[in-house]
Design a protein around this motif. Structure first.
Motif, PDB file in Angstrom:
ATOM      1  N   ASN A  60    -128.341  52.378   3.142  1.00 12.26           N
ATOM      2  CA  ASN A  60    -128.794  51.306   4.034  1.00 12.26           C
ATOM      3  C   ASN A  60    -127.718  50.902   5.039  1.00 12.26           C
ATOM      4  N   LYS A  61    -126.457  50.925   4.612  1.00 16.18           N
ATOM      5  CA  LYS A  61    -125.361  50.592   5.532  1.00 16.18           C
ATOM      6  C   LYS A  61    -125.268  51.622   6.653  1.00 16.18           C
ATOM      7  N   ILE A  62    -125.409  52.886   6.289  1.00 15.32           N
ATOM      8  CA  ILE A  62    -125.373  53.948   7.298  1.00 15.32           C
ATOM      9  C   ILE A  62    -126.533  53.777   8.270  1.00 15.32           C
ATOM     10  N   GLU A  63    -127.712  53.565   7.713  1.00 15.18           N
ATOM     11  CA  GLU A  63    -128.910  53.450   8.541  1.00 15.18           C
ATOM     12  C   GLU A  63    -128.882  52.209   9.432  1.00 15.18           C
ATOM     13  N   SER A  64    -128.314  51.109   8.937  1.00 13.11           N
ATOM     14  CA  SER A  64    -128.258  49.892   9.754  1.00 13.11           C
ATOM     15  C   SER A  64    -127.341  50.089  10.955  1.00 13.11           C
ATOM     16  N   GLY A  65    -126.278  50.869  10.785  1.00 12.32           N
ATOM     17  CA  GLY A  65    -125.401  51.175  11.911  1.00 12.32           C
ATOM     18  C   GLY A  65    -126.120  51.989  12.968  1.00 12.32           C
ATOM     19  N   LEU A  66    -126.907  52.972  12.527  1.00 14.64           N
ATOM     20  CA  LEU A  66    -127.678  53.777  13.476  1.00 14.64           C
ATOM     21  C   LEU A  66    -128.767  52.949  14.145  1.00 14.64           C
ATOM     22  N   GLU A  67    -129.386  52.064  13.374  1.00 13.95           N
ATOM     23  CA  GLU A  67    -130.444  51.222  13.942  1.00 13.95           C
ATOM     24  C   GLU A  67    -129.890  50.302  15.014  1.00 13.95           C
ATOM     25  N   ARG A  68    -128.756  49.697  14.738  1.00 14.84           N
ATOM     26  CA  ARG A  68    -128.174  48.765  15.713  1.00 14.84           C
ATOM     27  C   ARG A  68    -127.767  49.494  16.988  1.00 14.84           C
ATOM     28  N   MET A  69    -127.278  50.716  16.836  1.00 11.31           N
ATOM     29  CA  MET A  69    -126.789  51.453  18.000  1.00 11.31           C
ATOM     30  C   MET A  69    -127.908  52.168  18.749  1.00 11.31           C
ATOM     31  N   PHE A  70    -128.850  52.739  18.014  1.00 12.98           N
ATOM     32  CA  PHE A  70    -129.901  53.550  18.633  1.00 12.98           C
ATOM     33  C   PHE A  70    -131.294  52.983  18.290  1.00 12.98           C
ATOM     34  N   THR A  71    -131.865  53.443  17.193  1.00 18.71           N
ATOM     35  CA  THR A  71    -133.150  52.947  16.701  1.00 18.71           C
ATOM     36  C   THR A  71    -133.144  53.053  15.179  1.00 18.71           C
ATOM     37  N   LYS A  72    -134.083  52.378  14.534  1.00 19.28           N
ATOM     38  CA  LYS A  72    -134.185  52.448  13.078  1.00 19.28           C
ATOM     39  C   LYS A  72    -134.537  53.876  12.666  1.00 19.28           C
ATOM     40  N   PRO A  73    -133.730  54.496  11.806  1.00 20.36           N
ATOM     41  CA  PRO A  73    -133.997  55.901  11.457  1.00 20.36           C
ATOM     42  C   PRO A  73    -135.224  56.068  10.566  1.00 20.36           C
ATOM     43  N   LEU A  74    -135.948  57.138  10.797  1.00 21.23           N
ATOM     44  CA  LEU A  74    -136.895  57.619   9.806  1.00 21.23           C
ATOM     45  C   LEU A  74    -136.073  58.231   8.675  1.00 21.23           C
ATOM     46  N   GLU A  92    -118.515  58.160  12.851  1.00 21.46           N
ATOM     47  CA  GLU A  92    -117.448  57.289  13.371  1.00 21.46           C
ATOM     48  C   GLU A  92    -117.170  57.598  14.838  1.00 21.46           C
ATOM     49  N   ARG A  93    -116.971  58.877  15.104  1.00 19.81           N
ATOM     50  CA  ARG A  93    -116.607  59.297  16.465  1.00 19.81           C
ATOM     51  C   ARG A  93    -117.757  59.087  17.447  1.00 19.81           C
ATOM     52  N   LEU A  94    -118.981  59.211  16.968  1.00 21.16           N
ATOM     53  CA  LEU A  94    -120.143  59.034  17.829  1.00 21.16           C
ATOM     54  C   LEU A  94    -120.371  57.572  18.188  1.00 21.16           C
ATOM     55  N   ILE A  95    -120.273  56.698  17.191  1.00 21.09           N
ATOM     56  CA  ILE A  95    -120.711  55.312  17.373  1.00 21.09           C
ATOM     57  C   ILE A  95    -119.623  54.371  17.878  1.00 21.09           C
ATOM     58  N   PHE A  96    -118.410  54.516  17.388  1.00 23.02           N
ATOM     59  CA  PHE A  96    -117.381  53.514  17.693  1.00 23.02           C
ATOM     60  C   PHE A  96    -117.151  53.311  19.198  1.00 23.02           C
ATOM     61  N   PRO A  97    -117.149  54.350  20.029  1.00 20.77           N
ATOM     62  CA  PRO A  97    -116.933  54.114  21.464  1.00 20.77           C
ATOM     63  C   PRO A  97    -117.995  53.249  22.120  1.00 20.77           C
ATOM     64  N   TYR A  98    -119.183  53.160  21.507  1.00 13.43           N
ATOM     65  CA  TYR A  98    -120.268  52.382  22.093  1.00 13.43           C
ATOM     66  C   TYR A  98    -120.239  50.918  21.682  1.00 13.43           C
ATOM     67  N   LEU A  99    -119.307  50.552  20.812  1.00 14.08           N
ATOM     68  CA  LEU A  99    -119.171  49.165  20.376  1.00 14.08           C
ATOM     69  C   LEU A  99    -118.127  48.462  21.234  1.00 14.08           C
ATOM     70  N   VAL A 100    -118.544  47.421  21.946  1.00 18.82           N
ATOM     71  CA  VAL A 100    -117.655  46.697  22.852  1.00 18.82           C
ATOM     72  C   VAL A 100    -117.020  45.520  22.117  1.00 18.82           C
ATOM     73  N   TYR A 101    -115.715  45.355  22.296  1.00 20.42           N
ATOM     74  CA  TYR A 101    -115.010  44.233  21.671  1.00 20.42           C
ATOM     75  C   TYR A 101    -115.086  42.971  22.543  1.00 20.42           C
ATOM     76  N   ASP A 102    -116.295  42.571  22.887  1.00 24.37           N
ATOM     77  CA  ASP A 102    -116.455  41.301  23.584  1.00 24.37           C
ATOM     78  C   ASP A 102    -116.957  40.258  22.581  1.00 24.37           C
ATOM     79  N   GLU A 103    -117.224  39.044  23.056  1.00 26.55           N
ATOM     80  CA  GLU A 103    -117.581  37.970  22.135  1.00 26.55           C
ATOM     81  C   GLU A 103    -118.921  38.218  21.437  1.00 26.55           C
ATOM     82  N   ASN A 104    -119.737  39.103  22.010  1.00 27.13           N
ATOM     83  CA  ASN A 104    -121.055  39.382  21.420  1.00 27.13           C
ATOM     84  C   ASN A 104    -121.099  40.731  20.701  1.00 27.13           C
TER      85      ASN A 104
END
Length: 217
Positions: free
Chosen positions: A153-167, A107-119
């Motif tokens: 899969n939900k955890i991994e999809s969050g990491l994939e969207r932010m960084f890359t698809k996890p092994l 939570e603490r790692l990823i949330f700051p990188y999510l921008v609340y813009d229209e996209n």
């Protein structure tokens, strides 16, 4: 090159930690002539919480825009891993999910990188490779039929969207106690558990090593 393993287990020398170290050994082997630094970060050594919804990471013109502003034991860790060249997450599975410590860290790692813009734009400092190692008492069959994979899969999809698809790798039917006779655990056969560990855990260690090697290819 800096690769960090994030240990979401409370134990620093058991199944999850062992596999994370094997993965880092794989990283070093694959790196060969490259200069590489590796480190295991044990989350249970640190005092912190999950996201506090202060939204300082989204305040326009704020000093903490795009990064977590909460000052606790993982503030420096978050800054350090934001510049990593790869992250390997590891967690035992409690009640079908990763540990609360690791969930709070993500939570603490990823949330700051999510921008609340229209996209819902993303602003991670680096698109680093990632991997995830899950360890669990549950058998592979139980994991498949009990809905664990949808949670993972939900955890991994969050990491994939932010960084890359996890092994990803799973270590199933793990050996939990040093001496099963000391615990109320007759739901399990210690003999069967011990035999499975003797055969399977070395294979899991090799899979973790290969996962680490593949992370930086």
């Amino acid at each position: 090159m800096k690769i960090y393993a994030i240990n979401g287990s409370p134990r620093k020398n058991k199944n999850t930690a062992t596999l994370l170290q094997k993965a880092l050994d794989g990283v070093k082997e694959a790196a060969k002539d490259k200069e590489v630094e590796t480190e295991i970060i044990n989350l249970y050594d640190l005092n912190y919480t999950g996201c506090k919804s202060c939204f300082a990471c989204k305040r326009l013109g704020g000093a903490s825009y795009g990064k977590c502003a909460v000052k606790d034991d993982i503030q420096e860790v978050l800054e350090k891993v934001s510049q990593a060249d790869g992250l390997i997450f590891g967690s035992p599975i409690y009640f079908g999910n990763i540990t609360g410590q690791l969930q709070s860290f993500i939570e603490r790692l990823i949330f700051p990188y999510l921008v609340y813009d229209e996209n819902y734009s993303l602003i991670p400092p680096k698109k680093m490779p990632t991997a995830f190692i899950y360890t669990m008492n549950a058998s592979e069959e139980f994991m498949d039929k009990s809905g664990y994979l949808s949670t993972f899969n939900k955890i991994e999809s969050g990491l994939e969207r932010m960084f890359t698809k996890p092994l990803v790798m799973y270590s199933n039917n793990t050996y939990q106690f040093d001496d099963y006779s000391k615990y109320k655990s007759n739901a399990f056969s210690e003999e069967a558990k011990a035999e499975h560990r003797k055969i399977q855990f070395p294979l899991d260690c090799q899979k973790a090593f290969e996962l680490g090697a593949n992370l930086i290819k």
